[in-house]
Design a protein around this motif. Structure first.
Motif, short mmCIF file in Angstrom:
data_model
loop_
_atom_site.label_atom_id
_atom_site.label_comp_id
_atom_site.label_asym_id
_atom_site.label_seq_id
_atom_site.Cartn_x
_atom_site.Cartn_y
_atom_site.Cartn_z
N TYR A 89 -2.62 -1.09 -3.15
CA TYR A 89 -3.84 -0.19 -2.86
C TYR A 89 -2.94 1.26 -2.64
O TYR A 89 -1.59 1.58 -2.02
CB TYR A 89 -4.26 -0.63 -1.31
N VAL B 112 -4.55 -5.01 8.86
CA VAL B 112 -4.86 -5.46 7.12
C VAL B 112 -3.35 -6.01 6.95
O VAL B 112 -2.98 -7.18 6.23
CB VAL B 112 -5.24 -4.87 5.86
N TRP C 9 -10.60 -0.11 5.49
CA TRP C 9 -9.74 -0.74 5.05
C TRP C 9 -10.55 -2.30 4.97
O TRP C 9 -10.40 -2.84 3.84
CB TRP C 9 -8.81 -0.85 5.75
N ASP C 10 -11.89 -2.56 6.27
CA ASP C 10 -12.28 -3.76 5.13
C ASP C 10 -13.12 -3.86 4.45
O ASP C 10 -13.35 -5.00 3.70
CB ASP C 10 -13.40 -4.05 7.05
N ALA D 182 0.98 -0.49 0.08
CA ALA D 182 0.17 -0.30 0.24
C ALA D 182 0.94 1.31 0.04
O ALA D 182 2.00 1.13 0.60
CB ALA D 182 -1.28 -0.12 0.82
N GLY E 276 -4.50 0.47 8.84
CA GLY E 276 -3.87 -0.52 7.20
C GLY E 276 -2.49 -1.49 8.16
O GLY E 276 -2.63 -2.96 7.43
N THR F 276 -10.56 -4.25 1.35
CA THR F 276 -9.78 -5.25 1.13
C THR F 276 -11.64 -6.72 1.31
O THR F 276 -11.69 -7.89 1.01
CB THR F 276 -9.51 -5.99 2.17
N ALA G 64 -5.25 5.85 8.35
CA ALA G 64 -5.19 5.16 7.26
C ALA G 64 -4.02 4.29 7.49
O ALA G 64 -4.14 3.59 7.09
CB ALA G 64 -5.19 5.63 6.05
#
Length: 402
Positions: A137, A68, A317-318, A47, A64, A321, A60
């Motif tokens: 991303y 993630v 993010w959910d 990302a 992330g 992704t 973010a």
């Protein structure tokens, strides 16, 4: 070594110094607030976070990394410690890098002008050499007063002005003793090329330039997804924000998202969205007339039901992704602001707004929370930090491990 006691010194909502220990602890708190964290280490998606050191961009980055397990690059523009302390974003970035390393995340942070092609070249080189030549991303979260066009060298400056006629609104200030005052301020309307200048800085031009720059170098992975962070806000602030010069820039950003979404869908099976986030106290938002009063009243109405930026970015993010369905409005925007714009909440805030004066504001708004949030932007008023103890201010910019 340059240890010293850092006391808060401010001019309105702007603080002259930042506290390294407070900034570090706030980053750690944000990391701990992320639920269901990804296991340490691993080859997570790659990302790029543009605007990674403050506000929603910081959220973010941390969401992330923790949620993630991203790896990749954060880009921001911060000042190093010198006669003054470093900026709060400098210390937050150092703290974020330490946590990323502790959790086995390969995250590189670059400090410089995100609008420049020099920064784009640097990022492209890192993606090619360090991250396997692919980007999954890109989160775009840039709030800047000016931008230099790399093609022409023209410098554009953004302004906070209404469009068409002057606008008078209530605003919240604190005097030199910290006493709250509700005042009326009038802002002159945009003139000349104010709108075009603001759109050139805060619209979608640079976001699109980033995508084109990386696509031309074949660095976008199949299914590449990008999101630009935006805001709509309340009718109470619309004249100076959504219907003002900044609103014109946000409309351009959203139009850019639709163009990019169509293009990425055809080229890499990807997508582009704007993420409309909800109100929060940020270094950018406190500069907008009326926003401080509005957010203080919103907190007075909703209390802990307000969703902090880190919680909002976990949701983003959910959805990006596919951990939960991607839900877009009719304009193709991902909405994280529904709790703020709930009609009952907005009516309650409007009722308080209409009666807010210097005499009544303490009963209508959560001023302790608001002033504390402003101080925490700079690392002050953080529980557990002893502000009478000297702290090392000469913190190095994080250097990536091999």
């Amino acid at each position: 070594m340059s240890e010293r006691v850092i006391a808060p010194k401010n001019r309105g909502f702007l603080f002259l110094d930042s506290h390294p220990g407070g900034c570090e602890q706030l980053v750690e708190e944000m990391w701990r607030a992320v639920p269901a964290q990804a296991p340490a280490g691993g080859e997570g998606p790659v990302a790029l976070i543009i605007g990674s050191s403050a506000g929603y961009g910081l959220a973010a980055t941390i969401a992330g990394l923790a949620r993630v397990g991203i790896r990749g690059i954060g880009v921001c523009f911060e000042k190093a410690p010198a006669r003054r302390t470093g900026t709060a974003g400098w210390y937050r970035t150092a703290a974020t890098a330490r946590l990323a390393q502790q959790h086995g995340r390969d995250m590189v942070f670059l400090n410089g002008d995100a609008f420049s092609d020099t920064m784009k070249e640097q990022v492209a080189g890192l993606l090619a050499d360090r991250f396997g030549g692919r980007l999954d991303y890109l989160i775009y979260s840039v709030a800047a007063p000016r931008r230099t066009d790399p093609d022409t060298g023209n410098v554009y400056a953004s302004v906070l002005k209404p469009v068409g006629s002057p606008h008078t609104t209530k605003t919240l200030v604190f005097d030199e003793h910290g006493v709250p005052e509700v005042k009326k301020v009038t802002t002159a309307p945009a003139e000349g090329d104010d709108i075009e200048q603001t759109v050139a800085v805060m619209g979608g031009a640079d976001w699109e330039r980033w995508i084109t720059f990386l696509a031309d170098r074949s660095l976008l992975a199949d299914g590449f997804t990008t999101a630009a962070l935006s805001y709509i806000g309340s009718p109470l602030t619309a004249a100076i924000y959504r219907q003002g010069t900044i609103g014109a820039a946000k409309a351009h950003l959203e139009a850019t998202a639709r163009t990019l979404d169509e293009r990425l869908g055809k080229t890499v099976g990807g997508r582009a969205v704007t993420s409309v986030n909800a109100a929060a106290v940020t270094q950018s938002s406190t500069a907008i007339p009326g926003i401080a009063l509005y957010v203080g009243l919103l907190r007075g109405v909703l209390g802990d039901a307000m969703v902090a930026p880190i919680g909002q970015l976990v949701q983003l993010w959910d959805q990006l992704t596919d951990a939960r369905p991607l839900v877009l409005d009719d304009e193709g925007r991902l909405r994280l602001d529904t709790w703020e714009l709930d009609s009952a909440a907005q009516q309650a805030v409007a009722d308080r707004w209409s009666t807010a004066t210097s005499d009544t504001i303490s009963d209508l708004a959560d001023l302790d929370w608001f002033s504390g949030e402003v101080r925490r932007l700079y690392g002050f008023s953080v529980p557990g930090i002893d502000y009478t103890t000297a702290v090392e201010t000469d913190v190095a910019w994080p250097t990536p491990t091999a």
